[in-house]
Write an enzyme that holds these catalytic residues in place. Structure first.
Site, PDB file in Angstrom:
ATOM      1  N   ASP A 116      41.762  61.415  54.050  1.00  0.00           N
ATOM      2  CA  ASP A 116      42.099  61.418  52.612  1.00  0.00           C
ATOM      3  C   ASP A 116      41.516  62.662  51.935  1.00  0.00           C
ATOM      4  O   ASP A 116      42.145  63.266  51.065  1.00  0.00           O
ATOM      5  CB  ASP A 116      41.505  60.189  51.907  1.00  0.00           C
ATOM      6  CG  ASP A 116      42.295  58.915  52.171  1.00  0.00           C
ATOM      7  OD1 ASP A 116      43.418  59.006  52.689  1.00  0.00           O
ATOM      8  OD2 ASP A 116      41.772  57.824  51.850  1.00  0.00           O
ATOM      9  N   ASN A 148      47.517  58.889  73.630  1.00  0.00           N
ATOM     10  CA  ASN A 148      48.301  57.742  73.159  1.00  0.00           C
ATOM     11  C   ASN A 148      47.886  57.252  71.774  1.00  0.00           C
ATOM     12  O   ASN A 148      48.153  56.110  71.416  1.00  0.00           O
ATOM     13  CB  ASN A 148      48.190  56.592  74.174  1.00  0.00           C
ATOM     14  CG  ASN A 148      48.808  56.985  75.502  1.00  0.00           C
ATOM     15  OD1 ASN A 148      49.913  57.521  75.540  1.00  0.00           O
ATOM     16  ND2 ASN A 148      48.080  56.789  76.584  1.00  0.00           N
ATOM     17  N   GLU A 205      47.084  66.394  60.762  1.00  0.00           N
ATOM     18  CA  GLU A 205      46.336  65.579  59.782  1.00  0.00           C
ATOM     19  C   GLU A 205      47.202  64.462  59.193  1.00  0.00           C
ATOM     20  O   GLU A 205      47.121  64.139  58.010  1.00  0.00           O
ATOM     21  CB  GLU A 205      45.667  66.456  58.730  1.00  0.00           C
ATOM     22  CG  GLU A 205      44.535  67.208  59.399  1.00  0.00           C
ATOM     23  CD  GLU A 205      43.587  67.932  58.503  1.00  0.00           C
ATOM     24  OE1 GLU A 205      43.276  67.419  57.419  1.00  0.00           O
ATOM     25  OE2 GLU A 205      43.140  69.013  58.915  1.00  0.00           O
ATOM     26  N   GLY A 255      47.826  58.959  67.910  1.00  0.00           N
ATOM     27  CA  GLY A 255      47.933  60.042  66.931  1.00  0.00           C
ATOM     28  C   GLY A 255      48.145  59.404  65.578  1.00  0.00           C
ATOM     29  O   GLY A 255      47.194  59.158  64.831  1.00  0.00           O
ATOM     30  N   SER A 256      49.411  59.031  65.296  1.00  0.00           N
ATOM     31  CA  SER A 256      49.689  58.292  64.063  1.00  0.00           C
ATOM     32  C   SER A 256      48.972  56.946  64.080  1.00  0.00           C
ATOM     33  O   SER A 256      48.424  56.508  63.069  1.00  0.00           O
ATOM     34  CB  SER A 256      51.196  58.062  63.915  1.00  0.00           C
ATOM     35  OG  SER A 256      51.845  59.294  63.742  1.00  0.00           O
ATOM     36  N   ARG A 286      43.416  66.140  53.357  1.00  0.00           N
ATOM     37  CA  ARG A 286      44.865  66.384  53.232  1.00  0.00           C
ATOM     38  C   ARG A 286      45.247  67.303  52.068  1.00  0.00           C
ATOM     39  O   ARG A 286      46.177  68.108  52.218  1.00  0.00           O
ATOM     40  CB  ARG A 286      45.613  65.044  53.166  1.00  0.00           C
ATOM     41  CG  ARG A 286      45.719  64.429  54.553  1.00  0.00           C
ATOM     42  CD  ARG A 286      46.241  63.019  54.564  1.00  0.00           C
ATOM     43  NE  ARG A 286      46.278  62.518  55.933  1.00  0.00           N
ATOM     44  CZ  ARG A 286      46.207  61.232  56.263  1.00  0.00           C
ATOM     45  NH1 ARG A 286      46.109  60.310  55.333  1.00  0.00           N
ATOM     46  NH2 ARG A 286      46.251  60.869  57.520  1.00  0.00           N
ATOM     47  N   THR A 337      42.485  62.420  67.637  1.00  0.00           N
ATOM     48  CA  THR A 337      43.738  62.249  68.388  1.00  0.00           C
ATOM     49  C   THR A 337      43.500  62.160  69.895  1.00  0.00           C
ATOM     50  O   THR A 337      42.641  62.840  70.447  1.00  0.00           O
ATOM     51  CB  THR A 337      44.671  63.434  68.068  1.00  0.00           C
ATOM     52  OG1 THR A 337      44.852  63.466  66.659  1.00  0.00           O
ATOM     53  CG2 THR A 337      46.015  63.300  68.748  1.00  0.00           C
TER      54      THR A 337
HETATM   55  N1  COS Z   1      40.152  54.571  53.135  1.00  0.00           N
HETATM   56  C1  COS Z   1      39.297  53.592  53.453  1.00  0.00           C
HETATM   57  N2  COS Z   1      39.608  52.545  54.255  1.00  0.00           N
HETATM   58  C2  COS Z   1      40.859  52.522  54.757  1.00  0.00           C
HETATM   59  C3  COS Z   1      41.819  53.520  54.476  1.00  0.00           C
HETATM   60  C4  COS Z   1      41.416  54.570  53.612  1.00  0.00           C
HETATM   61  N3  COS Z   1      42.271  55.543  53.296  1.00  0.00           N
HETATM   62  N4  COS Z   1      42.969  53.222  55.112  1.00  0.00           N
HETATM   63  C5  COS Z   1      42.747  52.079  55.778  1.00  0.00           C
HETATM   64  N5  COS Z   1      41.479  51.674  55.564  1.00  0.00           N
HETATM   65  C6  COS Z   1      40.852  50.464  56.093  1.00  0.00           C
HETATM   66  C7  COS Z   1      41.650  49.244  55.706  1.00  0.00           C
HETATM   67  O1  COS Z   1      41.233  48.728  54.452  1.00  0.00           O
HETATM   68  C8  COS Z   1      41.325  48.279  56.811  1.00  0.00           C
HETATM   69  O2  COS Z   1      40.036  47.710  56.599  1.00  0.00           O
HETATM   70  P1  COS Z   1      39.755  46.162  56.937  1.00  0.00           P
HETATM   71  O3  COS Z   1      39.654  46.105  58.418  1.00  0.00           O
HETATM   72  O4  COS Z   1      38.493  45.875  56.227  1.00  0.00           O
HETATM   73  O5  COS Z   1      40.944  45.409  56.393  1.00  0.00           O
HETATM   74  C9  COS Z   1      41.214  49.191  58.032  1.00  0.00           C
HETATM   75  O6  COS Z   1      40.899  50.499  57.522  1.00  0.00           O
HETATM   76  C10 COS Z   1      42.492  49.233  58.848  1.00  0.00           C
HETATM   77  O7  COS Z   1      43.545  49.637  57.978  1.00  0.00           O
HETATM   78  P2  COS Z   1      45.092  49.460  58.319  1.00  0.00           P
HETATM   79  O8  COS Z   1      45.321  48.048  58.755  1.00  0.00           O
HETATM   80  O9  COS Z   1      45.907  50.001  57.207  1.00  0.00           O
HETATM   81  O10 COS Z   1      45.205  50.379  59.616  1.00  0.00           O
HETATM   82  P3  COS Z   1      46.436  50.809  60.469  1.00  0.00           P
HETATM   83  O11 COS Z   1      46.011  50.830  61.879  1.00  0.00           O
HETATM   84  O12 COS Z   1      47.655  50.026  60.108  1.00  0.00           O
HETATM   85  O13 COS Z   1      46.633  52.354  60.027  1.00  0.00           O
HETATM   86  C11 COS Z   1      47.726  54.287  59.060  1.00  0.00           C
HETATM   87  C12 COS Z   1      47.493  52.761  59.098  1.00  0.00           C
HETATM   88  C13 COS Z   1      49.078  54.622  59.613  1.00  0.00           C
HETATM   89  C14 COS Z   1      47.665  54.654  57.583  1.00  0.00           C
HETATM   90  C15 COS Z   1      46.658  55.078  59.791  1.00  0.00           C
HETATM   91  O14 COS Z   1      46.692  54.778  61.149  1.00  0.00           O
HETATM   92  C16 COS Z   1      46.815  56.576  59.610  1.00  0.00           C
HETATM   93  O15 COS Z   1      46.470  57.157  58.592  1.00  0.00           O
HETATM   94  N6  COS Z   1      47.336  57.258  60.634  1.00  0.00           N
HETATM   95  C17 COS Z   1      47.462  58.684  60.646  1.00  0.00           C
HETATM   96  C18 COS Z   1      46.295  59.239  61.314  1.00  0.00           C
HETATM   97  C19 COS Z   1      46.352  60.708  61.394  1.00  0.00           C
HETATM   98  O16 COS Z   1      46.273  61.379  60.373  1.00  0.00           O
HETATM   99  N7  COS Z   1      46.471  61.219  62.631  1.00  0.00           N
HETATM  100  C20 COS Z   1      46.490  62.614  62.882  1.00  0.00           C
HETATM  101  C21 COS Z   1      45.123  63.053  63.156  1.00  0.00           C
HETATM  102  S1  COS Z   1      45.025  64.759  63.215  1.00  0.00           S
HETATM  103  S2  COS Z   1      43.242  65.037  62.568  1.00  0.00           S
END
Ligand code: COS
Length: 384
Positions: free
Chosen positions: A239, A128, A363, A130-131, A242, A125
């Site tokens: 993953d 700018n 997370e 986080g999510s 969580r 994090t």
């Molecule tokens: N496992 C493996 N690969 C993954 C994945 C996962 N769970 N999720 C996404 N990817 C891969 C995708 O396949 C994609 O790969 P390619 O570039 O080969 O296509 C790449 O990562 C980007 O994925 P995506 O386009 O879905 O990314 P986004 O930027 O749209 O992110 C979310 C989507 C919102 C799901 C992500 O930003 C997220 O989980 N955010 C929350 C983060 C978080 O938990 N923050 C708090 C941290 S506190 S420790």
């Protein structure tokens, strides 16, 4: 309910239960009041080999799976999720190395974390980002045999207390999600420092700080996995972690059902214990139903992840949402059942309610979890 745990799993529960009852519960109010890091309690967890649960056996750990860590965290969370967060954040910090690290990095870092001699932390994090995890600004540039890191991470659990930090930085901005890489930074690396401890609403026993990199130089071989795979490692790490956050929700839920039921049996109003009033009974019944339903989902998700580690995103997010929304609801209801006493520091449920809030935020917010679940459903039904 009997979940037919193995002998080893029963043992993990027993050890974590004992530490919770004997060490965490007697100290939690003071740790919360003083914003104090629970070093001695963590040392007793280390002596009981709890830090080794998620670490492979060949690196000094127990080689446990998702359900094993869930069981440990549920018990610790029943005592105090501030303390349990400090423990869980060390596992979170080491997951990137377990998931993507070279054998050399594993040999160098995993044994000391498994023994509890060193703590780890995970740095994603930023102010700018986080999510929007791929929106990070911290950079890593290769200069000869060293990476040079610049940027600031925000709200990092175990900041200032950990010795090993796994952090994600941009190595090629043009490549989007494929332009981030993960690195190991050690306490004492030149150009690396931690900010002051943040003042938080809850989980005050845990430490939360900034991580500041100013021309921080680290050896080239501290990259975790291949160049450009940092974002994927971050996603896989989250993953994996969580369900552990879901387990902390179960811990709070159980503690709140226990506290509120015992209180309702003792508190007399209108000449009867308040548990004899249907209004109170229904609240307690709803709390118990939500708790047990969440536990069933968390355990089932953890078993699914242990059996199908490549198919974890959806179930991991599902159990995180359900158990942490439950923890917020059940802790709020426990305060309600206990009325004025519940609102006072004299009883532990006000702390549980303050603590529960973070579970819906860190997370990955529960809104982001729903996005993940929705995207996975969209993919699944496109294939049908
Ligand atoms: N496992 C493996 N690969 C993954 C994945 C996962 N769970 N999720 C996404 N990817 C891969 C995708 O396949 C994609 O790969 P390619 O570039 O080969 O296509 C790449 O990562 C980007 O994925 P995506 O386009 O879905 O990314 P986004 O930027 O749209 O992110 C979310 C989507 C919102 C799901 C992500 O930003 C997220 O989980 N955010 C929350 C983060 C978080 O938990 N923050 C708090 C941290 S506190 S420790």
């Amino acid at each position: 309910m009997d979940y037919f745990l193995s002998e080893e799993q029963e043992m993990i529960v027993e050890i974590a239960q004992q530490i919770t009852d004997e060490r965490i519960i007697p100290q939690r109010a003071e740790l919360d009041e003083k914003d104090e890091f629970p070093r001695e309690i963590l040392n007793s967890m280390a002596q009981a080999d709890l830090f080794g649960v998620p670490i492979p056996e060949e690196y000094g750990g127990f080689g446990g799976g998702c359900l094993d860590i869930v069981l440990a965290l549920e018990q610790l969370g029943r005592g105090c999720i501030g303390v349990a967060t400090a423990f869980a954040a060390s596992a979170l910090g080491i997951y990137p190395i377990i998931i993507s690290g070279s054998n050399e990095l594993k040999e160098k870092y995993l044994p000391s974390v498994a023994s509890g001699e060193k703590f780890a932390a995970f740095g994603l994090t930023e102010a700018n980002a986080g999510s929007d995890a791929s929106g990070i600004q911290t950079t890593a540039v290769l200069d000869g045999d060293e990476w040079v890191l610049n940027g600031t991470k925000q709200w990092i659990t175990n900041g200032g207390e950990a010795q090993i930090y796994t952090i994600v930085a941009i190595t090629d901005r043009k490549r989007g999600a494929r332009g981030a890489s993960m690195f190991v930074v050690e306490e004492g690396d030149a150009g690396f420092s931690c900010g002051p401890k943040e003042k938080k609403m809850g989980i005050r026993a845990s430490s939360t700080t900034e991580l500041i990199f100013k021309d921080c130089r680290i050896p080239k071989d501290r990259i975790i996995g291949r160049l450009g795979t940092g974002f994927i490692t971050v996603m896989k790490t989250l993953d994996s972690s969580r369900p552990g956050i879901a387990a902390l929700g179960l811990g709070i839920g159980q503690a709140c059902v226990d506290e509120a039921t015992v209180y309702a049996k003792q508190r007399v109003q209108f000449g009867k214990p308040i548990i004899s009033f249907q209004a109170v009974q229904h609240m307690l019944a709803d709390m118990a139903i939500q708790l047990e339903a969440s536990r069933a989902l968390v355990y089932a998700a953890a078993k699914h992840i242990d059996a199908h580690p490549k198919d974890m995103s959806k179930v991991s997010s599902m159990c995180k949402v359900m158990a942490t929304d439950m923890a917020m609801k059940v802790s709020t209801d426990a305060v309600q059942v206990m009325g004025g006493y519940g609102y006072m520091r004299e009883y532990p449920v006000e702390k549980m309610m303050r603590d529960a809030k973070i579970l819906q935020i860190y997370e990955g917010t529960n809104q982001v979890q729903r996005n993940v679940i929705g995207q996975e459903l969209n993919k699944e039904y496109s294939r049908k």
